[in-house]
Structures are given as structure tokens and as C-alpha cells.
Design a protein around this motif. Structure first.
Motif, PDB file in Angstrom:
ATOM      1  N   ARG A 109       0.813  -1.210   0.000  1.00 21.93           N
ATOM      2  CA  ARG A 109       0.000   0.000   0.000  1.00 21.93           C
ATOM      3  C   ARG A 109       0.851   1.266   0.000  1.00 21.93           C
ATOM      4  O   ARG A 109       1.965   1.292   0.518  1.00 21.93           O
ATOM      5  N   THR A 110       0.291   2.320  -0.606  1.00 23.69           N
ATOM      6  CA  THR A 110       0.905   3.650  -0.562  1.00 23.69           C
ATOM      7  C   THR A 110       0.138   4.575   0.367  1.00 23.69           C
ATOM      8  O   THR A 110       0.619   5.656   0.695  1.00 23.69           O
ATOM      9  N   GLN A 111      -1.066   4.172   0.771  1.00 26.80           N
ATOM     10  CA  GLN A 111      -1.875   4.928   1.722  1.00 26.80           C
ATOM     11  C   GLN A 111      -2.267   3.996   2.868  1.00 26.80           C
ATOM     12  O   GLN A 111      -2.384   2.784   2.682  1.00 26.80           O
ATOM     13  N   SER A 118      -6.287   5.227  -3.787  1.00 26.51           N
ATOM     14  CA  SER A 118      -5.322   4.163  -3.473  1.00 26.51           C
ATOM     15  C   SER A 118      -5.349   3.766  -2.000  1.00 26.51           C
ATOM     16  O   SER A 118      -4.328   3.389  -1.420  1.00 26.51           O
ATOM     17  N   ILE A 119      -6.539   3.850  -1.391  1.00 26.81           N
ATOM     18  CA  ILE A 119      -6.705   3.500   0.019  1.00 26.81           C
ATOM     19  C   ILE A 119      -7.275   2.079   0.131  1.00 26.81           C
ATOM     20  O   ILE A 119      -8.412   1.840  -0.289  1.00 26.81           O
ATOM     21  N   PRO A 120      -6.545   1.133   0.681  1.00 30.48           N
ATOM     22  CA  PRO A 120      -7.138  -0.184   0.925  1.00 30.48           C
ATOM     23  C   PRO A 120      -8.277  -0.050   1.943  1.00 30.48           C
ATOM     24  O   PRO A 120      -8.134   0.648   2.950  1.00 30.48           O
ATOM     25  N   VAL A 121      -9.401  -0.704   1.679  1.00 28.18           N
ATOM     26  CA  VAL A 121     -10.569  -0.589   2.549  1.00 28.18           C
ATOM     27  C   VAL A 121     -10.919  -1.957   3.108  1.00 28.18           C
ATOM     28  O   VAL A 121     -11.049  -2.938   2.361  1.00 28.18           O
ATOM     29  N   ASP A 146      -0.615  -0.963  13.702  1.00 32.15           N
ATOM     30  CA  ASP A 146       0.278   0.163  13.979  1.00 32.15           C
ATOM     31  C   ASP A 146       0.030   1.368  13.082  1.00 32.15           C
ATOM     32  O   ASP A 146       0.638   2.422  13.285  1.00 32.15           O
ATOM     33  N   ASP A 147      -0.860   1.234  12.093  1.00 32.33           N
ATOM     34  CA  ASP A 147      -1.117   2.358  11.182  1.00 32.33           C
ATOM     35  C   ASP A 147      -2.405   2.112  10.412  1.00 32.33           C
ATOM     36  O   ASP A 147      -2.412   1.385   9.419  1.00 32.33           O
ATOM     37  N   TYR A 148      -3.485   2.722  10.849  1.00 34.82           N
ATOM     38  CA  TYR A 148      -4.770   2.528  10.197  1.00 34.82           C
ATOM     39  C   TYR A 148      -5.675   3.733  10.458  1.00 34.82           C
ATOM     40  O   TYR A 148      -5.444   4.532  11.379  1.00 34.82           O
ATOM     41  N   ALA A 149      -6.691   3.871   9.612  1.00 36.78           N
ATOM     42  CA  ALA A 149      -7.758   4.852   9.800  1.00 36.78           C
ATOM     43  C   ALA A 149      -9.043   4.086  10.061  1.00 36.78           C
ATOM     44  O   ALA A 149      -9.182   2.911   9.678  1.00 36.78           O
ATOM     45  N   LEU A 150      -9.995   4.751  10.704  1.00 34.67           N
ATOM     46  CA  LEU A 150     -11.234   4.088  11.091  1.00 34.67           C
ATOM     47  C   LEU A 150     -12.418   4.923  10.626  1.00 34.67           C
ATOM     48  O   LEU A 150     -12.463   6.142  10.834  1.00 34.67           O
ATOM     49  N   PHE A 151     -13.377   4.252   9.977  1.00 36.09           N
ATOM     50  CA  PHE A 151     -14.629   4.877   9.568  1.00 36.09           C
ATOM     51  C   PHE A 151     -15.767   4.148  10.268  1.00 36.09           C
ATOM     52  O   PHE A 151     -15.952   2.944  10.081  1.00 36.09           O
ATOM     53  N   GLY A 152     -16.523   4.863  11.096  1.00 42.37           N
ATOM     54  CA  GLY A 152     -17.655   4.251  11.782  1.00 42.37           C
ATOM     55  C   GLY A 152     -18.937   4.969  11.444  1.00 42.37           C
ATOM     56  O   GLY A 152     -19.030   6.191  11.584  1.00 42.37           O
ATOM     57  N   PHE A 204     -17.111  11.156  -1.338  1.00 40.18           N
ATOM     58  CA  PHE A 204     -15.770  10.676  -1.640  1.00 40.18           C
ATOM     59  C   PHE A 204     -14.759  11.810  -1.645  1.00 40.18           C
ATOM     60  O   PHE A 204     -13.617  11.635  -1.215  1.00 40.18           O
ATOM     61  N   GLU A 205     -15.159  12.971  -2.116  1.00 40.17           N
ATOM     62  CA  GLU A 205     -14.257  14.113  -2.102  1.00 40.17           C
ATOM     63  C   GLU A 205     -13.862  14.476  -0.668  1.00 40.17           C
ATOM     64  O   GLU A 205     -12.686  14.708  -0.369  1.00 40.17           O
ATOM     65  N   VAL A 206     -14.865  14.518   0.211  1.00 42.91           N
ATOM     66  CA  VAL A 206     -14.614  14.891   1.598  1.00 42.91           C
ATOM     67  C   VAL A 206     -13.803  13.830   2.330  1.00 42.91           C
ATOM     68  O   VAL A 206     -12.769  14.125   2.959  1.00 42.91           O
ATOM     69  N   VAL A 207     -14.244  12.584   2.234  1.00 44.59           N
ATOM     70  CA  VAL A 207     -13.583  11.495   2.955  1.00 44.59           C
ATOM     71  C   VAL A 207     -12.184  11.233   2.394  1.00 44.59           C
ATOM     72  O   VAL A 207     -11.216  11.108   3.153  1.00 44.59           O
ATOM     73  N   GLY A 208     -12.077  11.147   1.069  1.00 45.32           N
ATOM     74  CA  GLY A 208     -10.785  10.886   0.462  1.00 45.32           C
ATOM     75  C   GLY A 208      -9.770  11.970   0.788  1.00 45.32           C
ATOM     76  O   GLY A 208      -8.601  11.697   1.086  1.00 45.32           O
ATOM     77  N   GLY A 209     -10.219  13.223   0.743  1.00 45.02           N
ATOM     78  CA  GLY A 209      -9.322  14.324   1.065  1.00 45.02           C
ATOM     79  C   GLY A 209      -8.859  14.278   2.505  1.00 45.02           C
ATOM     80  O   GLY A 209      -7.674  14.510   2.800  1.00 45.02           O
ATOM     81  N   PHE A 210      -9.758  13.965   3.414  1.00 49.92           N
ATOM     82  CA  PHE A 210      -9.403  13.895   4.825  1.00 49.92           C
ATOM     83  C   PHE A 210      -8.404  12.786   5.102  1.00 49.92           C
ATOM     84  O   PHE A 210      -7.449  12.954   5.878  1.00 49.92           O
ATOM     85  N   LEU A 211      -8.602  11.646   4.469  1.00 43.96           N
ATOM     86  CA  LEU A 211      -7.748  10.487   4.734  1.00 43.96           C
ATOM     87  C   LEU A 211      -6.353  10.618   4.127  1.00 43.96           C
ATOM     88  O   LEU A 211      -5.403  10.010   4.647  1.00 43.96           O
ATOM     89  N   THR A 212      -6.208  11.381   3.064  1.00 45.38           N
ATOM     90  CA  THR A 212      -4.910  11.465   2.377  1.00 45.38           C
ATOM     91  C   THR A 212      -4.154  12.741   2.706  1.00 45.38           C
ATOM     92  O   THR A 212      -2.992  12.899   2.340  1.00 45.38           O
ATOM     93  N   TYR A 213      -4.791  13.660   3.414  1.00 42.77           N
ATOM     94  CA  TYR A 213      -4.113  14.910   3.789  1.00 42.77           C
ATOM     95  C   TYR A 213      -3.162  14.669   4.949  1.00 42.77           C
ATOM     96  O   TYR A 213      -3.510  14.045   5.948  1.00 42.77           O
ATOM     97  N   GLU A 214      -1.968  15.132   4.817  1.00 41.59           N
ATOM     98  CA  GLU A 214      -0.971  14.983   5.906  1.00 41.59           C
ATOM     99  C   GLU A 214      -0.588  16.369   6.433  1.00 41.59           C
ATOM    100  O   GLU A 214      -0.406  17.293   5.679  1.00 41.59           O
TER     101      GLU A 214
END
Length: 308
Positions: free
Chosen positions: A35-37, A65-68, A112-118, A298-308
Motif C-alpha cells: 500500500r501507498t496509503q 489508493s486507500i485499501p478498505v 500500527d497504522d490505520y484509519a477508522l470509519f464508523g 468521496f471528495e470529503v472522505v478521500g481528502g481527509f484520509l490522504t491529507y498529511e
């Protein structure tokens, strides 16, 4: 999606009080190994439905490119069912599903490195998980979830009062008689759903599949929630995460819809007490904005998850 890797599997989940071996079914859309994300783990709602209505989020694997990771929480869908535990509020505890999530994260090697959507109940569970400050949680999304179930109940009761008077009268009649399986009552539930759950004229098959699963085995839903969305008499009735919200130390995104059964005042404590938080409301949506306003979602969620 044709070029995206999809893996399904099962992981053993030890629950001594279950009286039998248990397993959690999962699906990964995207490549966890290369993965890259960071991966996104999804927590479905209910409590008592399945992952299916969240499958639209699979597109994040292509668009960002976010594995779900999807999975059915124990008691639901393709994971182990325990109808013999119907009404057992000691067994069906929040800790059961928190332990299951931890077990899955370790199994997939992403703890050790994940995001969570509930979403809905899943957001409640996700908030509790985040308040424990797991070191690997880097992003949290809470979608259409009350921070205190008392607010959720008040929201539902308020929305029922916006329905036609004859619908309100029918609901009240069956609530008093406890005849919740009556077709007349179930028809009223559908009227409520069309206003405050999903406003799409045609519900997608993935959403209908969740209700099919719920009809097959309502154990979890009836034990924790009750007979309907607007009649919470189960063990969740006293649930709240508000006192622990200040402990959530990861960047958090709040999402809900203008016509959501989880109204703004239900979400407000998250915004008030989580230190690093952003809130986006979807003007054309009810409870399922990811289905009702998918492109913007997708614009909102994708942007939030990939913004560093």
C-alpha cells in the motif's frame, strides 16, 4: 475496480462465554502488503446489520489508493451468529466488539497504522475505540452517530412528531400494545426510513441485503436497540461516550445529513470535546449520505484520509 485486489477471509475470535468457536468474516479491497496509503477499516451500523451498505466505500481503493477493510461484526452477516444469546445483555457488551476489532487489526497486521470509519452504531464503537488512544489509529471518521444515546432517542422522538398524525397515532398504538411485528407498525417504520434513513427513491441492493440479514437474525438489534429506530429500549439505552471524548487524540472528521435521524445536536458533543475535529454536513441527505451524495462524500472522505 477490476484491477483492484479483493481478498475475503475469516479470523478466529476467541469468546469463552460464547460456548462455541467464533469467527469474524472480512473483506479487503486493495493491497495491504504493498500500500501507498494507510488502510481504512469500516465499522457498520445497526447494531445488528451488516457491512454491505458500506461497500460503496470500496471506490476509495481506486480513487485514492486507500485499501478498505470491511467486516461483519460478530452476531451479524457472514460472521458467527449466536441467536441463543438473544436478550443476553451481559454477553452482547461493547467490549465484545472492541475486542473483535483489535483481533482483526492484529490479524491483518495493520494495528500500527490505520484509519477508522464508523457509521451510526459503528461510529459510536469507533469513538470508544479512539478514546482508548490506540497507538496505530491515525484518522477517525464518525458518521451519523450520537455521542450520547439519550440525544439519539430524543432525536428520533422529535422526528416521529414530524410524520403525518395518523402515522404517529399508529406508532403510539403499537408501542403501547408492544405489537411491533404487526404489518401496520412496520409500514410506519418504512415511512420513517424514507424520510430520515435514506431518501433515495430506489434503495440499492446492498442496503436491502442488510435488512434481509436483519430479518434472518435480529438478535443483536433487538438486544441492544429494540424493536425499531425510534424505540430504543435495549441495553444501549444508557450509552454515552461524552465523558471520554477529550481523550480522542487523533484527527477526527464528523459527517451527517441535513435530514439525518441523528440530528446535529446528537453530533455536537464530538465537535465540542474532541481536540482536533472537522464537521461536514450533507444538505441533500438523511442517515446514509454515502449513498445519497456519493460523489461529494468521496471528495470529503478521500481528502481527509490522504491529507498529511
Amino acid at each position: 475496480m477490476s484491477n483492484v485486489q479483493v481478498v475475503e477471509g475469516e479470523v478466529a475470535f476467541e469468546v469463552p462465554s460464547a460456548g462455541k468457536p467464533c469467527k469474524t468474516w472480512y473483506k479487503v479491497v486493495g493491497d495491504l502488503a504493498n500500500r501507498t496509503q494507510r488502510p481504512l477499516v469500516t465499522l457498520h451500523g445497526g447494531p445488528g446489520i451488516t457491512h454491505d451498505y458500506l461497500l460503496v466505500l470500496s471506490a476509495l481503493a481506486t480513487s485514492h489508493s486507500i485499501p478498505v477493510v470491511f467486516y461483519d461484526q460478530i452476531g451479524n452477516g457472514l460472521s458467527t451468529h449466536l441467536p441463543e444469546k438473544n436478550g443476553d445483555t451481559t454477553f452482547w457488551s461493547e467490549k465484545l466488539w472492541l475486542d473483535e476489532l483489535d483481533n482483526l487489526l492484529v490479524h491483518l497486521g495493520i494495528q500500527d497504522d490505520y484509519a477508522l470509519f464508523g457509521h451510526s452504531w459503528g461510529g459510536m464503537l469507533g469513538a470508544r475505540h479512539a478514546a482508548l488512544q490506540p497507538k496505530g489509529l491515525k484518522r477517525l471518521i464518525i458518521a451519523s452517530s450520537p455521542a450520547d444515546i439519550k440525544d439519539g432517542i430524543a432525536s428520533m422522538q422529535d422526528l416521529v412528531k414530524r410524520l403525518p398524525q395518523e402515522v404517529q397515532d399508529t406508532i403510539r398504538k403499537h408501542d403501547e400494545a408492544r405489537t411491533w411485528e404487526d404489518k401496520e407498525y412496520q409500514d410506519c417504520v418504512q415511512i420513517f426510513y424514507k424520510q430520515f434513513l435514506c431518501r433515495l427513491e430506489q434503495w440499492p441492493d446492498t442496503l436491502m441485503k442488510c435488512f434481509e440479514w436483519l430479518e434472518k437474525d435480529p438478535t443483536v438489534y433487538h438486544t441492544l436497540n429494540g424493536p425499531s429506530e425510534f424505540n430504543t429500549i435495549g441495553s444501549l439505552r444508557g450509552w454515552t461516550v461524552v465523558p471520554d471524548l477529550h481523550k480522542i487524540n487523533t484527527s477526527t472528521l464528523l459527517l451527517n445529513g441535513r435530514f439525518d435521524e441523528v440530528q446535529d445536536f446528537c453530533m455536537a458533543p464530538y465537535f465540542r470535546y474532541i481536540p482536533k475535529v472537522k464537521w461536514v454536513n450533507f444538505a441533500k441527505s438523511a442517515h446514509l449520505a454515502h449513498l445519497e451524495e456519493t460523489e461529494r462524500y468521496f471528495e470529503v472522505v478521500g481528502g481527509f484520509l490522504t491529507y498529511e
